[in-house]
Structures are given as C-alpha cells and as structure tokens.
Design a protein around this motif. Structure first.
Motif, PDB file in Angstrom:
ATOM      1  N   GLU A  38      17.347  21.686  83.431  1.00 51.21           N
ATOM      2  CA  GLU A  38      16.857  21.205  84.728  1.00 51.21           C
ATOM      3  C   GLU A  38      15.363  21.461  84.874  1.00 51.21           C
ATOM      4  OE1 GLU A  38      19.469  23.199  87.469  1.00 51.21           O
ATOM      5  OE2 GLU A  38      20.813  21.466  87.584  1.00 51.21           O
ATOM      6  N   LYS A  39      14.904  22.647  84.431  1.00 54.89           N
ATOM      7  CA  LYS A  39      13.477  22.962  84.490  1.00 54.89           C
ATOM      8  C   LYS A  39      12.686  22.018  83.581  1.00 54.89           C
ATOM      9  CE  LYS A  39      13.829  27.835  85.717  1.00 54.89           C
ATOM     10  NZ  LYS A  39      13.629  29.224  85.292  1.00 54.89           N
ATOM     11  N   TYR A  40      13.230  21.716  82.420  1.00 54.40           N
ATOM     12  CA  TYR A  40      12.565  20.810  81.484  1.00 54.40           C
ATOM     13  C   TYR A  40      12.481  19.396  82.078  1.00 54.40           C
ATOM     14  CZ  TYR A  40      11.488  18.415  77.096  1.00 54.40           C
ATOM     15  OH  TYR A  40      10.897  17.642  76.126  1.00 54.40           O
ATOM     16  N   ALA A  41      13.554  18.951  82.699  1.00 56.22           N
ATOM     17  CA  ALA A  41      13.564  17.630  83.326  1.00 56.22           C
ATOM     18  C   ALA A  41      12.541  17.575  84.467  1.00 56.22           C
ATOM     19  CB  ALA A  41      14.953  17.291  83.845  1.00 56.22           C
ATOM     20  N   THR A  42      12.438  18.645  85.243  1.00 61.00           N
ATOM     21  CA  THR A  42      11.452  18.711  86.328  1.00 61.00           C
ATOM     22  C   THR A  42      10.040  18.629  85.765  1.00 61.00           C
ATOM     23  OG1 THR A  42      12.950  20.055  87.667  1.00 61.00           O
ATOM     24  CG2 THR A  42      10.619  20.127  88.250  1.00 61.00           C
TER      25      THR A  42
END
Length: 152
Positions: free
Chosen positions: A59-63
């Motif tokens: 999720e952090k990578y997608a953000t």
C-alpha cells in the motif's frame, strides 16, 4: 504450501471436518488433537500477521507511485465523481427521466403556466416597486413637516 486456503487441505482441516461431521464437541478432543490445533492456529495467525505486513508495504509503495504520477487523493475523488456522474448520465433511468422532462417542458400547459408565473412575477415586482416609491415619498413629506411643540 499445504495449508488451508492455499489449494491443498491439511490434515487438521480434515480432522476439523471429521469432528463437525461426527457431531463431536470440542470437549471430545484429545490432548494431542488440542495441541495439534493450537500449533496450526499459531501458524495461521503468524501467516496472517505476515500478510498484513506485506499488504502495508505494498500500500505504501502504491501511494508512492501515485504521488510520482501526480495522482493525489483529491484527484482520485474527482475522477471517481466524474466517472460516477458520467455513468448516471448514460443510465437508462436518467435518460428516460430527461426525455420525460423534455416532453413536459414543451407541453402547452407547462408553457402557459411558466408564462403566467412570469407575468405574475413582473406584476408583483412592479407593485412592490410602486409601494416602495410611495412610502419613500410619504416619509420625505413627513420629514419636511415641522415637529409639534410640547404642551405647556
């Protein structure tokens, strides 16, 4: 992986199925069965925790990718709202309602009612304007009159 949820049923899954099919309650479990189930539960809970950690990293990578692409949460909301409105406008109920409203707006009774209300609004506006002018004139006349002297 030979764990439940990954395509192949484990022996504890077969055991659990066997117990529930036989109608045995948890109090009928042997100490060995309880120990085996506790070990399996521990493994599954560890796996769940690992999956949560992996999901958080993804999720952090997608953000981060969205930020690099210039996609803010606000732009996502705008895009979703725009897409939703477009979907509504092309939906059958909306098109049907629009066509019905279009038919109504061209009907004789609608046109007559609209014209009558427009005329009534103009007359009301004119009347209120005349009342305002008359009140202003009367107040100006009253201001010009001398004040009565107090009785002695």
């Amino acid at each position: 992986m030979n764990r439940p949820g990954f395509g192949v049923a484990s022996s504890s899954m077969n055991f659990t199925t066997r117990i529930s099919e036989n109608g045995c309650s948890p109090s009928d479990l042997t100490e060995e069965d309880v120990e085996s189930l506790q070990i399996e539960l521990s493994k599954i809970e560890d796996e769940i925790q690992t999956l949560r950690q992996v999901l958080l990293v993804k999720e952090k990578y997608a953000t981060d990718i969205r930020r690099q692409l210039g996609m803010s949460p606000l732009s996502n909301i705008k895009q979703n709202l725009s897409k939703g409105w477009q979907d509504i406008q092309t939906s059958a109920p909306y098109l049907s309602a629009s066509a019905t409203l279009e038919d109504i707006s061209h009907s004789d009774i609608y046109v007559k009612t609209r014209d009558s209300l427009s005329h009534a609004g103009q007359v009301t506006s004119s009347t209120l304007s005349n009342v305002g002018v008359a009140l202003t004139r009367r107040l100006a006349e009253m201001r010009a009159l001398p004040l009565p002297s107090p009785p002695r």
